[in-house]
Design a protein around this motif. Structure first.
Motif, PDB file in Angstrom:
ATOM      1  N   ARG A  32      65.345  66.076   4.999  1.00  0.00           N
ATOM      2  CA  ARG A  32      66.027  64.882   4.540  1.00  0.00           C
ATOM      3  C   ARG A  32      66.572  65.117   3.140  1.00  0.00           C
ATOM      4  O   ARG A  32      65.992  65.885   2.358  1.00  0.00           O
ATOM      5  N   THR A  64      70.848  61.020   3.939  1.00  0.00           N
ATOM      6  CA  THR A  64      71.066  61.788   5.167  1.00  0.00           C
ATOM      7  C   THR A  64      69.788  62.512   5.568  1.00  0.00           C
ATOM      8  O   THR A  64      69.029  62.962   4.707  1.00  0.00           O
ATOM      9  N   TYR A  93      68.484  65.549   8.547  1.00  0.00           N
ATOM     10  CA  TYR A  93      69.044  66.635   9.342  1.00  0.00           C
ATOM     11  C   TYR A  93      68.049  67.136  10.385  1.00  0.00           C
ATOM     12  O   TYR A  93      66.838  66.998  10.220  1.00  0.00           O
ATOM     13  N   GLN A 122      67.942  70.839  12.044  1.00  0.00           N
ATOM     14  CA  GLN A 122      68.463  72.188  12.262  1.00  0.00           C
ATOM     15  C   GLN A 122      67.860  72.732  13.539  1.00  0.00           C
ATOM     16  O   GLN A 122      66.634  72.804  13.672  1.00  0.00           O
ATOM     17  N   SER A 141      73.147  65.723  11.918  1.00  0.00           N
ATOM     18  CA  SER A 141      73.012  64.899  10.723  1.00  0.00           C
ATOM     19  C   SER A 141      72.815  63.448  11.125  1.00  0.00           C
ATOM     20  O   SER A 141      73.319  63.000  12.165  1.00  0.00           O
ATOM     21  N   ARG A 194      73.375  72.016  13.698  1.00  0.00           N
ATOM     22  CA  ARG A 194      72.691  71.146  12.761  1.00  0.00           C
ATOM     23  C   ARG A 194      73.177  69.726  12.969  1.00  0.00           C
ATOM     24  O   ARG A 194      74.364  69.440  12.831  1.00  0.00           O
ATOM     25  N   GLY A 203      77.091  65.953  14.786  1.00  0.00           N
ATOM     26  CA  GLY A 203      76.846  67.387  14.753  1.00  0.00           C
ATOM     27  C   GLY A 203      76.610  68.027  16.099  1.00  0.00           C
ATOM     28  O   GLY A 203      76.424  69.242  16.183  1.00  0.00           O
TER      29      GLY A 203
END
Length: 122
Positions: free
Chosen positions: A71, A77, A79, A81, A20, A18, A7
């Motif tokens: 999460r 996954t 993340y 942000q 990942s 964002r 990302g």
């Protein structure tokens, strides 16, 4: 076992990305997930962590209020942000996992991703 961070990219200051973090042969639901970053010529630093159940999150002061960690255990996954990006956020970002509580100490992490480059232009 390896994590995969993705990302990253080039973005202007004030923009968003964002990141990942996924995993092969590892169920992230059993691990606290942390994000670290390393800028050129600097040491790796922990910037955020989310607990195993997602109930606790932690942020470095410099990203507090701009970055949000989350999460999705169903999709294995996590993340990050990142909003209101600044040139000083430029770094390679890594995700990491450990089977107990959060830590900002990279030496306490058990598994690492390969890193994704974030470049913020002014």
């Amino acid at each position: 076992v390896q994590l995969q961070a993705s990302g990253g990219g080039l973005v202007q200051a004030g923009g968003s990305l964002r990141l990942s973090c996924t995993a092969s042969r590892l169920t992230l639901a059993y691990y606290a997930i942390a994000w670290f970053r390393q800028a050129p010529g600097k040491e790796r630093e922990g910037i955020s962590c989310i607990s195993i159940n997602g109930g606790s999150t932690y942020y470095r002061d410099s990203v507090e209020g701009r970055f949000t960690i989350s999460r999705d255990n169903a999709n294995n996954t996590a993340y990050l942000q990142m909003n209101s990006l600044k040139p000083e956020d430029t770094a390679v970002y890594y995700c990491a996992a450990r089977p107990v509580g959060c830590s900002g100490n990279s030496e306490r992490m058990n598994y690492w991703g390969q890193g994704t480059l974030v470049t913020v232009s002014s």
